[in-house]
Design a protein around this motif. Structure first.
Motif, PDB file in Angstrom:
ATOM      1  N   ILE A 204       0.837  -1.204   0.000  1.00  0.00           N
ATOM      2  CA  ILE A 204       0.000   0.000   0.000  1.00  0.00           C
ATOM      3  C   ILE A 204       0.871   1.253   0.000  1.00  0.00           C
ATOM      4  O   ILE A 204       2.022   1.236   0.434  1.00  0.00           O
ATOM      5  CB  ILE A 204      -0.949   0.025   1.217  1.00  0.00           C
ATOM      6  CG1 ILE A 204      -0.147   0.014   2.533  1.00  0.00           C
ATOM      7  CG2 ILE A 204      -1.930  -1.141   1.153  1.00  0.00           C
ATOM      8  CD1 ILE A 204      -1.000   0.194   3.772  1.00  0.00           C
ATOM      9  N   LYS A 205       0.291   2.333  -0.479  1.00  0.00           N
ATOM     10  CA  LYS A 205       0.948   3.631  -0.447  1.00  0.00           C
ATOM     11  C   LYS A 205       0.466   4.381   0.787  1.00  0.00           C
ATOM     12  O   LYS A 205      -0.740   4.592   0.961  1.00  0.00           O
ATOM     13  CB  LYS A 205       0.613   4.418  -1.718  1.00  0.00           C
ATOM     14  CG  LYS A 205       1.400   5.702  -1.882  1.00  0.00           C
ATOM     15  CD  LYS A 205       1.093   6.338  -3.240  1.00  0.00           C
ATOM     16  CE  LYS A 205       1.913   7.587  -3.470  1.00  0.00           C
ATOM     17  NZ  LYS A 205       1.617   8.196  -4.790  1.00  0.00           N
ATOM     18  N   LEU A 206       1.395   4.762   1.655  1.00  0.00           N
ATOM     19  CA  LEU A 206       1.022   5.428   2.906  1.00  0.00           C
ATOM     20  C   LEU A 206       0.710   6.895   2.618  1.00  0.00           C
ATOM     21  O   LEU A 206       1.610   7.710   2.429  1.00  0.00           O
ATOM     22  CB  LEU A 206       2.163   5.306   3.927  1.00  0.00           C
ATOM     23  CG  LEU A 206       2.585   3.875   4.288  1.00  0.00           C
ATOM     24  CD1 LEU A 206       3.666   3.899   5.372  1.00  0.00           C
ATOM     25  CD2 LEU A 206       1.403   3.044   4.731  1.00  0.00           C
ATOM     26  N   THR A 207      -0.566   7.205   2.586  1.00  0.00           N
ATOM     27  CA  THR A 207      -1.020   8.544   2.196  1.00  0.00           C
ATOM     28  C   THR A 207      -1.794   9.243   3.300  1.00  0.00           C
ATOM     29  O   THR A 207      -1.723  10.463   3.444  1.00  0.00           O
ATOM     30  CB  THR A 207      -1.901   8.447   0.933  1.00  0.00           C
ATOM     31  OG1 THR A 207      -1.163   7.775  -0.105  1.00  0.00           O
ATOM     32  CG2 THR A 207      -2.305   9.824   0.436  1.00  0.00           C
ATOM     33  N   THR A 208      -2.549   8.488   4.095  1.00  0.00           N
ATOM     34  CA  THR A 208      -3.407   9.065   5.127  1.00  0.00           C
ATOM     35  C   THR A 208      -3.027   8.513   6.501  1.00  0.00           C
ATOM     36  O   THR A 208      -2.317   7.502   6.597  1.00  0.00           O
ATOM     37  CB  THR A 208      -4.883   8.726   4.849  1.00  0.00           C
ATOM     38  OG1 THR A 208      -5.066   7.306   5.027  1.00  0.00           O
ATOM     39  CG2 THR A 208      -5.280   9.128   3.429  1.00  0.00           C
TER      40      THR A 208
END
Length: 225
Positions: A204-208
């Motif tokens: 996953i891309k850590l965005t939030t």
């Protein structure tokens, strides 16, 4: 073939709601970016890593490396005003031929299997990206409302995206445009086909802030320690 990894970490992390850029936020006791670089190092200790950082962040990164005794070998390239510019700056440090992976700095849970699959397919076909099937129902907005679309025709795309170096250099000689959403779209605009390989769900891309909470849970798994 020589392997290279361009790790792009130029984000400001505004959606994370933190004072620090998201790539520097702590995850299981050390900055996110260190986890990401370590994934590629454990895949292949001989891979040549290039970290793309804004100049304003480079002194802080050096300080973090000293504080955490982080010794994974890597070079630094200057971040650009856009991701396209950042990748091009990283690519400029690669003078030899080989295979080049471009990866988001805030995807610290890519597995060695995914990295290896991308490099293997790129060696065969020239360009490869990791993808996952869409599991949610998709709807397309129309002029009169919306309609369900066939999700089997779609996938979600991750990084690393891996290319033969000559392909990536040629692709990044183009002028930037708004249609470039990732490196695969840049390569395709230059006329190069891109193959798919299975990604890994944890990548996953850590965005939030929620993503960071998920990341902390993933770090309790021995696979990602």
């Amino acid at each position: 073939m020589e392997k290279y990894g361009i790790i792009v970490a130029g984000g400001k992390g505004l959606r994370m709601g933190a004072d620090l850029p998201k790539q520097f936020l702590p995850l299981a006791g050390r900055p996110v970016l260190m986890h990401t670089l370590y994934r590629f190092f454990t895949y292949d200790p001989d891979i040549r890593l290039i970290l793309v950082l804004p100049r304003a962040h480079q002194a802080y990164w050096k300080e973090l490396c000293e504080r955490y005794v982080f010794t994974v070998p890597h070079r630094i390239a200057d971040g650009g005003a856009t991701r396209f510019e950042s990748v091009r700056n990283g690519l400029a440090l690669i003078t030899g031929d080989g295979l080049v992976a471009v990866h988001d700095g805030v995807r610290p849970f890519v597995t060695a299997e995914t990295i290896g699959a991308c490099f293997g397919e790129a060696a065969r076909s020239g360009a490869a990206i990791p993808v996952l099937p869409v599991t949610d129902t998709l709807r397309e907005q129309t002029e009169t409302g919306s309609r369900t679309v066939d999700r089997s025709r779609y996938c979600t795309v991750q990084t690393p995206q891996v290319f033969r170096s000559g392909i990536l250099r040629e692709a990044y000689r183009q002028s930037e445009n708004t249609g470039f959403t990732d490196d695969a779209s840049v390569a395709e605009a230059a006329g190069y086909p891109v193959a798919w390989v299975p990604g890994n769900r944890e990548n996953i891309k850590l965005t939030t802030p929620f993503d960071l909470q998920v990341g902390e849970l993933l770090c309790t798994n021995a696979r990602f320690r």
